[in-house]
Design a protein around this motif. Sequence first.
Motif, PDB file in Angstrom:
ATOM      1  N   TYR A  72      -3.389   2.634  -5.044  1.00 26.17           N
ATOM      2  CA  TYR A  72      -3.539   2.376  -3.604  1.00 26.17           C
ATOM      3  C   TYR A  72      -2.593   1.231  -3.250  1.00 26.17           C
ATOM      4  O   TYR A  72      -1.738   1.360  -2.393  1.00 26.17           O
ATOM      5  CB  TYR A  72      -4.994   1.999  -3.333  1.00 26.17           C
ATOM      6  CG  TYR A  72      -5.344   1.742  -1.883  1.00 26.17           C
ATOM      7  CD1 TYR A  72      -6.205   2.609  -1.209  1.00 26.17           C
ATOM      8  CD2 TYR A  72      -4.869   0.631  -1.203  1.00 26.17           C
ATOM      9  CE1 TYR A  72      -6.549   2.371   0.112  1.00 26.17           C
ATOM     10  CE2 TYR A  72      -5.213   0.398   0.111  1.00 26.17           C
ATOM     11  CZ  TYR A  72      -6.051   1.255   0.772  1.00 26.17           C
ATOM     12  OH  TYR A  72      -6.387   1.021   2.088  1.00 26.17           O
ATOM     13  N   CYS A  93       0.365   4.007   1.404  1.00 26.06           N
ATOM     14  CA  CYS A  93       0.472   4.544   2.773  1.00 26.06           C
ATOM     15  C   CYS A  93       1.499   3.789   3.612  1.00 26.06           C
ATOM     16  O   CYS A  93       2.112   4.370   4.504  1.00 26.06           O
ATOM     17  CB  CYS A  93      -0.872   4.489   3.491  1.00 26.06           C
ATOM     18  SG  CYS A  93      -2.034   5.725   2.908  1.00 26.06           S
ATOM     19  N   CYS A 121      -7.143   6.897   1.714  1.00 27.77           N
ATOM     20  CA  CYS A 121      -6.037   7.337   2.569  1.00 27.77           C
ATOM     21  C   CYS A 121      -4.808   7.739   1.757  1.00 27.77           C
ATOM     22  O   CYS A 121      -4.072   8.656   2.133  1.00 27.77           O
ATOM     23  CB  CYS A 121      -5.658   6.223   3.531  1.00 27.77           C
ATOM     24  SG  CYS A 121      -5.560   4.598   2.761  1.00 27.77           S
ATOM     25  N   CYS A 122      -4.589   7.047   0.610  1.00 25.72           N
ATOM     26  CA  CYS A 122      -3.306   7.230  -0.083  1.00 25.72           C
ATOM     27  C   CYS A 122      -3.145   8.591  -0.772  1.00 25.72           C
ATOM     28  O   CYS A 122      -2.088   9.218  -0.616  1.00 25.72           O
ATOM     29  CB  CYS A 122      -3.082   6.096  -1.071  1.00 25.72           C
ATOM     30  SG  CYS A 122      -3.058   4.454  -0.313  1.00 25.72           S
ATOM     31  N   GLU A 124       0.839  -1.205   0.000  1.00 28.68           N
ATOM     32  CA  GLU A 124       0.000   0.000   0.000  1.00 28.68           C
ATOM     33  C   GLU A 124       0.874   1.255   0.000  1.00 28.68           C
ATOM     34  O   GLU A 124       1.885   1.320   0.702  1.00 28.68           O
ATOM     35  CB  GLU A 124      -0.921  -0.005   1.225  1.00 28.68           C
ATOM     36  CG  GLU A 124      -1.828   1.222   1.231  1.00 28.68           C
ATOM     37  CD  GLU A 124      -2.761   1.272   2.444  1.00 28.68           C
ATOM     38  OE1 GLU A 124      -2.967   0.227   3.090  1.00 28.68           O
ATOM     39  OE2 GLU A 124      -3.260   2.379   2.735  1.00 28.68           O
TER      40      GLU A 124
HETATM   41 ZN    ZN Z   1      -3.470   4.281   1.934  1.00 27.92          ZN
END
Ligand code: ZN
Length: 640
Positions: free
Chosen positions: A380, A334, A415-416, A332
Motif C-alpha cells: 500500500y 494509488c 484501494c491499491c 502510496e
Molecule cells: Zn491506495
Amino acid sequence: MTLTPPITAELDAHRVPAAPAHGTLRPLGLDEVVITGGFWHRRQEVNGTATLDHIEQWLEREGWLANFDLAAAGTLDAGNRRGREFSDSEIYKYLEAVAWEIARRGGDAGLEVRYRRLVKRVAAAQEHDGYLNTRFGRASQEPRWSDLEWGHELYNLGHLFQAAVARGRTSGIDGDLLVEVARRAADLVCDVFGPDGDQRVCGHAEVESGLAELGRLLDEPAYLQQARRFVERRGHHVLQDIEWGRSYFQDEVPIRNAEGLHGHAVRANYLAAGAVDVAVEAQDASLLQALHEQWRHTIERRTYLTGGQGSHHQDEAFGEDWELPSDRAYSETCAGIASIYFTWRLLLAESGAQYGDLIERTLFNVVETSPAEDGRSFYYANTLHQRTPGDEADPDTISPRAHSSLRAPWFEVSCCPPNTARTFASLAAYVATATNRGIQLHQYATSTVDTRLAGGAEVALDVETEYPRRGEVTVRVRRSPTEPWALSLRIPGWARGATVTIRPLSGDTEQHEAQPGTFTAQRTFAEGDVVELTLPVQPRFTEPDRRIDAVRGCVAVECGPEVLALESVDLQDTDLRSSEFADLTVDTAAGFREDGGRVLVRLEDATAGTAAWVPLVRYHSWAERGPSRMRVWLPLATTR
Ligand SMILES: [Zn+2]
C-alpha cells in the motif's frame, strides 16, 4: 499554450481510458495497441488471472459485495454493513479492471459471465432516483450527502463512472446495464450539485474525471459542465475545516492558484487529472498552464526517485518542497497511479517526453512494486528504506493499511490492489499515440500498433524488445501509407548516448545519435523497414538534489528506468554478513560489476574494516525473498 482541434472525429470509438476532445496527441486504445510479450505482458497475464481472482475473492469474503445484495433486498442497515465508507469504489475499480481485461483478451466468455453477474448485483442496489451507495441514506444510516468531508459518496460514483466508461468503450453503450446505472447516477449528481443545488464538493476528488469521461462517452455536455463546477468550487472553503487543514482535500486554495500539488497525494492527483479534463474541454488555456506549472513543481521538488509521492504518513500527504525522507516515504501505490493519470492527460494535451519519462519511472518503480510477483499480495505504502526486517503478512488476514512491512493480501483500506489491476489491464493504452502525420511511442514494450493517420491511411508496427533488461527496441513497419509520415520515439532523460538506426528494406542504413527528449524519423516508410532504438541500459549512480536534506551524502543506483535497492539478505554470503546495515557505505569509485543480470556494488564497513561486492535488486522486486532490511539511497564513504 494552444489547444488544437480534434484530431479525428472517431475518438470515442476507441478503447481508451481518457478521450479528450482536444489535444496535441490522440490516444491509441486497446483495439489499436496490444502488448504481446516481455516485461509488461508477463505482468498483464498475472494480473488478468491471479490478481483478478484474488480481488474478487476478497471483495466477497469481506462482505463488500454482499452490501449491494443487502441493499437490494432492503435489509441493509448501519449494523450489518461491512467495510469502510469507500468500499463500494473497490467493486467499481474491479469492474473497470475486468472490462479492460475482457477487451485485452479479445473477449472471454467466462470472465464476461462473472462480470455481468456482478454488474447485476450492483444495479439491483441502485435506488429509483439514481442514488447508489451502500453506506448512506437508509433509515438507520446517516442521510445522503450529510458528510461530504469524509463520506466519499461522490468519490465512489466517480469510480462507477470510470468503470462504465471502460465498459462502454470496449463493448458499446447501447443497452449496457452498467452504463445505464452510471447515467442515472450522473443525472442525480447534476441535479443535486448543479448551479442551484448543493454548492459543496466531495472531500476526495475523483468524480471530476469520472464525470468528464462519462460525458465524453455519452455525448452529454451536462456531465462535463458538472465536472467543471466541482473543479472551480473547490478551494473556496466549501468543506468544513479538519485537523490537518483544508489543504488535505485541496479546499484551501483554488486549483488555479496552487503552487504545486499539496495535501493528500491521491486526492491531489485525481483532482489535477480532472482539472486537465475540464481545461481541455473548455479550451481553458490558463487553467492548463497552471496545471503544467504545478506538475513541474511537484515532480522537481515533491517526488521520490521512484516517482512515488507523499511523504506524510499521518495524512497521506505531500510534504513541503524537498521533504522526501526515505524511511518515512509513504508513496502510496494509488498516488503513483493517480500521478500517471494526471501526467497522461498533460501528455495528450501538450505532448512532451518529460511526461512519458515520469510515467515510465512510476510504472516500473511504484505501480510494479505494489503487487508480488504472483499478483496475490500488495504494498500500500512504498518505503524507500526499511530499517528493520518486515513481518510476513498472514495470507488469510486483512491488514491495517500501511502497517504491513511486507506485501499483504488485503487491507482494511484496499484501494491499491484494484487500482493496480485496472492500470495493468489497460496499460496498452499508455504505450503510443498518434497525430494526423505520425505515431509516437512513449513506452517500450513488445507490442503491435495498428491505427490510421489522416485520410484513413493505415499504419501498422511490430515492436520487439527485452526492455528494461536490454536497451534494444526494434520497430518493424508492417503497413505504411505511400506518403511520408513521422515515427517519434521517446528518449528517456537518463539515456545519454542513445542511437537510432534506420534500416530500410531498400536503400542505405542510417545511424543517428539521439538526445534525451524525442527522436523523430520523418520519411516515406515501406513495409519491412526497421527502426532500431538502442538505449544505454546500464547501471549508473544517481546523486540526489542537494536540497533534499534526508539523502544528502548518498547515491542511488539506477539501471535504465529501474531503481535498484540493497537488501540485507544479499549480505549473507559476503564478508559483511555481521555488519550493521546502517554502517555500510558504497564505494562509487569501484564502479559496478555485473553477474547474470545482477548489478553489484562495492560496499564497505569502515568500523569493521571489511568490504565486499554485493548484488542489488530491482526495487520493484524487493521483499520477494522474505523479511529483509532495504535501502535505495546508499551512503557515500566520504560523508563526514
Ligand atoms: Zn491506495
